[in-house]
Motif scaffolding. Structure first.
Motif, PDB file in Angstrom:
ATOM      1  N   ILE A 114       0.848  -1.200   0.000  1.00 49.57           N
ATOM      2  CA  ILE A 114       0.000   0.000   0.000  1.00 49.57           C
ATOM      3  C   ILE A 114       0.880   1.245   0.000  1.00 49.57           C
ATOM      4  O   ILE A 114       0.575   2.243  -0.655  1.00 49.57           O
ATOM      5  N   ALA A 115       1.983   1.176   0.752  1.00 53.58           N
ATOM      6  CA  ALA A 115       2.819   2.362   0.918  1.00 53.58           C
ATOM      7  C   ALA A 115       3.900   2.480  -0.157  1.00 53.58           C
ATOM      8  O   ALA A 115       4.461   3.553  -0.346  1.00 53.58           O
ATOM      9  N   LEU A 116       4.211   1.383  -0.851  1.00 54.55           N
ATOM     10  CA  LEU A 116       5.274   1.438  -1.859  1.00 54.55           C
ATOM     11  C   LEU A 116       4.788   2.158  -3.114  1.00 54.55           C
ATOM     12  O   LEU A 116       3.650   1.961  -3.534  1.00 54.55           O
ATOM     13  N   PRO A 117       5.663   2.988  -3.750  1.00 60.51           N
ATOM     14  CA  PRO A 117       5.278   3.603  -5.022  1.00 60.51           C
ATOM     15  C   PRO A 117       5.051   2.508  -6.068  1.00 60.51           C
ATOM     16  O   PRO A 117       5.855   1.572  -6.172  1.00 60.51           O
ATOM     17  N   GLU A 118       3.971   2.646  -6.794  1.00 57.80           N
ATOM     18  CA  GLU A 118       3.638   1.607  -7.771  1.00 57.80           C
ATOM     19  C   GLU A 118       4.735   1.452  -8.808  1.00 57.80           C
ATOM     20  O   GLU A 118       4.996   0.357  -9.298  1.00 57.80           O
ATOM     21  N   ILE A 119       5.364   2.572  -9.124  1.00 58.70           N
ATOM     22  CA  ILE A 119       6.368   2.507 -10.178  1.00 58.70           C
ATOM     23  C   ILE A 119       7.573   1.668  -9.741  1.00 58.70           C
ATOM     24  O   ILE A 119       8.184   0.962 -10.537  1.00 58.70           O
ATOM     25  N   VAL A 120       7.853   1.703  -8.446  1.00 56.94           N
ATOM     26  CA  VAL A 120       8.950   0.887  -7.917  1.00 56.94           C
ATOM     27  C   VAL A 120       8.596  -0.586  -8.051  1.00 56.94           C
ATOM     28  O   VAL A 120       9.395  -1.415  -8.498  1.00 56.94           O
ATOM     29  N   ILE A 121       7.350  -0.915  -7.653  1.00 59.11           N
ATOM     30  CA  ILE A 121       6.892  -2.301  -7.781  1.00 59.11           C
ATOM     31  C   ILE A 121       6.950  -2.720  -9.245  1.00 59.11           C
ATOM     32  O   ILE A 121       7.418  -3.818  -9.586  1.00 59.11           O
ATOM     33  N   ALA A 122       6.490  -1.833 -10.121  1.00 60.79           N
ATOM     34  CA  ALA A 122       6.438  -2.157 -11.550  1.00 60.79           C
ATOM     35  C   ALA A 122       7.830  -2.468 -12.087  1.00 60.79           C
ATOM     36  O   ALA A 122       8.046  -3.484 -12.763  1.00 60.79           O
ATOM     37  N   VAL A 123       8.781  -1.596 -11.799  1.00 56.64           N
ATOM     38  CA  VAL A 123      10.141  -1.796 -12.312  1.00 56.64           C
ATOM     39  C   VAL A 123      10.743  -3.072 -11.725  1.00 56.64           C
ATOM     40  O   VAL A 123      11.337  -3.893 -12.432  1.00 56.64           O
ATOM     41  N   ALA A 124      10.541  -3.266 -10.419  1.00 56.79           N
ATOM     42  CA  ALA A 124      11.101  -4.447  -9.773  1.00 56.79           C
ATOM     43  C   ALA A 124      10.543  -5.725 -10.397  1.00 56.79           C
ATOM     44  O   ALA A 124      11.290  -6.657 -10.710  1.00 56.79           O
ATOM     45  N   LEU A 125       9.226  -5.733 -10.607  1.00 55.14           N
ATOM     46  CA  LEU A 125       8.612  -6.932 -11.196  1.00 55.14           C
ATOM     47  C   LEU A 125       9.080  -7.140 -12.628  1.00 55.14           C
ATOM     48  O   LEU A 125       9.309  -8.271 -13.066  1.00 55.14           O
ATOM     49  N   LEU A 126       9.226  -6.024 -13.354  1.00 51.83           N
ATOM     50  CA  LEU A 126       9.687  -6.109 -14.740  1.00 51.83           C
ATOM     51  C   LEU A 126      11.064  -6.777 -14.793  1.00 51.83           C
ATOM     52  O   LEU A 126      11.315  -7.671 -15.596  1.00 51.83           O
ATOM     53  N   ILE A 127      11.949  -6.356 -13.885  1.00 48.52           N
ATOM     54  CA  ILE A 127      13.296  -6.926 -13.845  1.00 48.52           C
ATOM     55  C   ILE A 127      13.232  -8.413 -13.511  1.00 48.52           C
ATOM     56  O   ILE A 127      13.874  -9.248 -14.140  1.00 48.52           O
TER      57      ILE A 127
END
Lengths: 270, 361
Positions: A105-118
């Motif tokens: 909930i608190a993490l920036p979505e873009i961080v999650i997105a990039v991490a998952l992409l990697i």
């Protein structure tokens, strides 16, 4: 008195600021002109008709519905397990585990997105499909599901399941016959909210979508063409209506659940 | 009578916490048995062990001759009335009572009749259609009873079933539970922290402290002959006096500080007597006061009224006697013509060696 009036004015300005842009959506969606500008050119439903005849849009809508449905089911399933454990089970490290589950909930979505992409592309070398979007959406939806279901489970008397077992039911059928019906409104509410979150998400889908975009990603691609703007307005009108309807239904279920358990309603999303 | 429930050497550990420390217990068929003790003494853990919600760390449990190890709660011949009653809020009263009959092969009409009978038995005839969450506390408890008894268990377990009710309702339910138990003839095991409730309702009581049974006896023995200071002070009001046992052979001769010498019977020393310093117990109602103008009968020790508590039917006097460490509490019926004495009045205290209890240290 003066202070009350100032607060009233403030509230009205605030609401106008919040909702006026959204109110523009239906106005221009039904406007008979390709340019978004006043004065209005007259009533028309041609933008909705054009939506109807755009196959790429249908494909995007289909993707979004599929992703949102699977996400809602997965997230609610995981959320139910976690919320039940949070309210009924006792185990070491419980607080820490729950804290980490709620963290997205608190993490920036873009961080999650990039991490998952990697992880998906570099580490596992998998293709991007609807399933990669589903994985990401489930990750961000589970905390919402838990937040909704926590209330439902916390209100339950833990001896209810024991009573059912005492009366001859196995652990699973005690859960099915007693706990499940009592938390069902919460489950329905969670399904709807997760569905909305998944339908609305742009950032994760933009990064993780495969060859076929989701609806928000498709809408974003349309904004490059000026003459498509009324089309977006029409689509936006439909989406807002849909979201609000689902939200109201979700809240209705949540309140009904609280009333069933004989509780006063508090919290919730509406 | 044979034992319906046998517990041998039951221990329960929760991590470092030793909740049950070697419980040996036999409960007979048809008995109303109570587990009495302060909160945290392990009585609820013991009840939940019998029900099958807790597995003992050590020891054996038999119900009706069958070893219960590995038998889950749903397959045991026990049913439980929970402290919260655990009435299913999404079901009607009748559906709650019929819950345990789901696997019963009888036809629907017979089951419906059984439900109606069970509700009738607990005084809720005609309440079947009501929503469970709309019931009062006393009604919930009756539903919980009907729901458990309809399965005709060998043992009914009751976990503080009356603690959530107000005083009047509690007294009514105590009497009803006793009657119910006599009618159905099922073995009842009651967990309670209320000594009065245990005395009123039980055939036998096990008093528990810190995971152990301190004394197990019928109510009268427990009240008149507690075996330790702790049991004595948990059940009713007891005066404690210091003194010594002078001789503990064929005759037990004692010397009570401030009162004098006497002889007691072996029954008055439930934990045994050994020569040396000892604590004695004496109940307030076995002492009495010589009112001014009355002839004393028996042994009298002179004292001075230290405190007066008036209860209407009774008056409790604390009387200070020379040589006795604490003032003795004496309860006197307020019979006609007897004045309530004032603080500071010199009185005689009548005592009898037969009402003494020799307590283990």
């Amino acid at each position: 008195m003066r202070r009350g009036r100032l607060l009233g004015i403030y509230t009205i300005v605030y609401l106008v600021f919040l909702f006026a842009p959204i109110a523009l959506l239906p106005i221009f969606a039904f406007n008979d002109a390709a340019i978004i500008a006043f004065p209005l050119a007259g009533f028309s439903t041609r933008w909705f008709e054009r939506l109807w005849t755009t196959p790429a849009l249908h494909q995007a809508l289909q993707n979004s519905l599929f992703i949102a449905t699977v996400t809602a089911v997965l997230a609610t399933l995981l959320g139910t397990c976690a919320a039940r454990a949070a309210s009924m089970a006792r185990f070491p490290g419980k607080r820490a585990a729950l804290g980490f589950i709620m963290l997205p909930i608190a993490l920036p979505e873009i961080v999650i997105a990039v991490a998952l992409l990697i992880v998906i592309r570099q580490v596992f070398d998998l293709p991007l499909t609807n399933w990669s979007v589903i994985a990401a959406h489930t990750l961000i939806c589970v905390p919402f599901s838990i937040a909704i279901l926590n209330g439902a489970f916390a209100a339950l008397d833990p001896s209810l399941e024991e009573a059912a077992m005492d009366l001859g039911e196995s652990r699973w059928s005690a859960f099915r016959l007693v706990t499940l019906p009592l938390v069902m409104p919460g489950i329905v509410s969670s399904l709807l909210i997760c569905f909305i979150i998944s339908m609305d998400d742009f950032v994760l889908a933009q990064f993780l979508t495969g060859a076929n975009p989701t609806l928000p990603v498709y809408i974003y691609s349309l904004t490059r063409f000026v003459d498509s703007l009324p089309l977006i307005m029409a689509l936006g009108t439909i989406l807002v209506t849909l979201s609000l309807t689902l939200l109201v239904i979700a809240e209705w279920f949540r309140r009904r659940g609280a009333a069933r358990a004989g509780l006063k309603t508090s919290g919730g999303l509406l | 009578m044979t034992a319906l429930i046998e517990l041998k050497g039951i221990h329960k550990h929760y991590g470092d916490y030793h909740a049950l420390r070697g419980i040996d217990l036999e409960i007979r068929k048809g008995e109303f048995f109570s587990l009495l003790g302060p909160s945290g003494c392990g009585k609820t853990t013991l009840l939940r062990t019998i029900a099958g919600f807790e597995a003992p760390s050590q020891g054996t449990l038999r119900i009706d001759g069958r070893d219960m190890q590995g038998v889950p709660a749903n397959l045991r011949p026990t049913n439980m009335v929970f402290q919260s009653y655990a009435i299913f809020p999404h079901l009607s009263v009748a559906q709650n009572v019929a819950f345990g009959l789901r696997r019963d092969p009888r036809p629907r009409e017979q089951k419906a009749r059984a439900v109606a009978d069970a509700l009738e038995m607990v005084g809720l005839g005609g309440y079947g259609g009501r929503a469970a969450h709309a019931l009062s506390g006393g009604q919930r408890q009756r539903v919980a009873l009907a729901r458990a008894l309809i399965l005709q268990p060998k043992v009914l377990l009751l976990d503080e079933p009356l603690s959530a009710l107000d005083k009047k309702m509690r007294e009514t339910m105590q009497v009803e539970l006793i009657k119910l138990q006599r009618n159905v003839g099922i073995t009842f095991i009651l967990v309670t922290h209320d000594q009065e409730e245990a005395l009123i309702m039980s055939d036998r009581i096990a008093v528990m402290f810190e995971g152990e049974i301190a004394q197990m006896a019928d109510p009268e023995t427990l009240y008149r002959r507690p075996n330790s200071r702790r049991v004595a002070s948990f059940i009713g009001k007891m005066n404690f006096l210091e003194g010594r046992v002078d001789e503990a052979g064929e005759r037990i001769l004692v010397d009570v500080a401030g009162l004098g010498r006497g002889e007691v019977s072996p029954e008055q020393a439930p934990a045994g007597a050994t020569p040396g310093p000892t604590t004695f117990g004496v109940r307030p109602e076995t002492l009495s006061i010589v009112y001014p103008g009355e002839e004393p009968q028996g042994r009298v020790a002179p004292g001075i009224v230290d405190e007066v508590v008036y209860y209407g039917d009774m008056t409790y006097y604390d009387v200070r006697i020379e040589g006795v460490a604490e003032p003795l509490t004496i309860s006197m019926k307020n019979l006609m013509g007897r004045p309530v004495l004032d603080v500071g009045t010199p009185v005689g205290v009548i005592w009898d060696e037969k009402s003494l209890v020799v307590l283990s240290r």
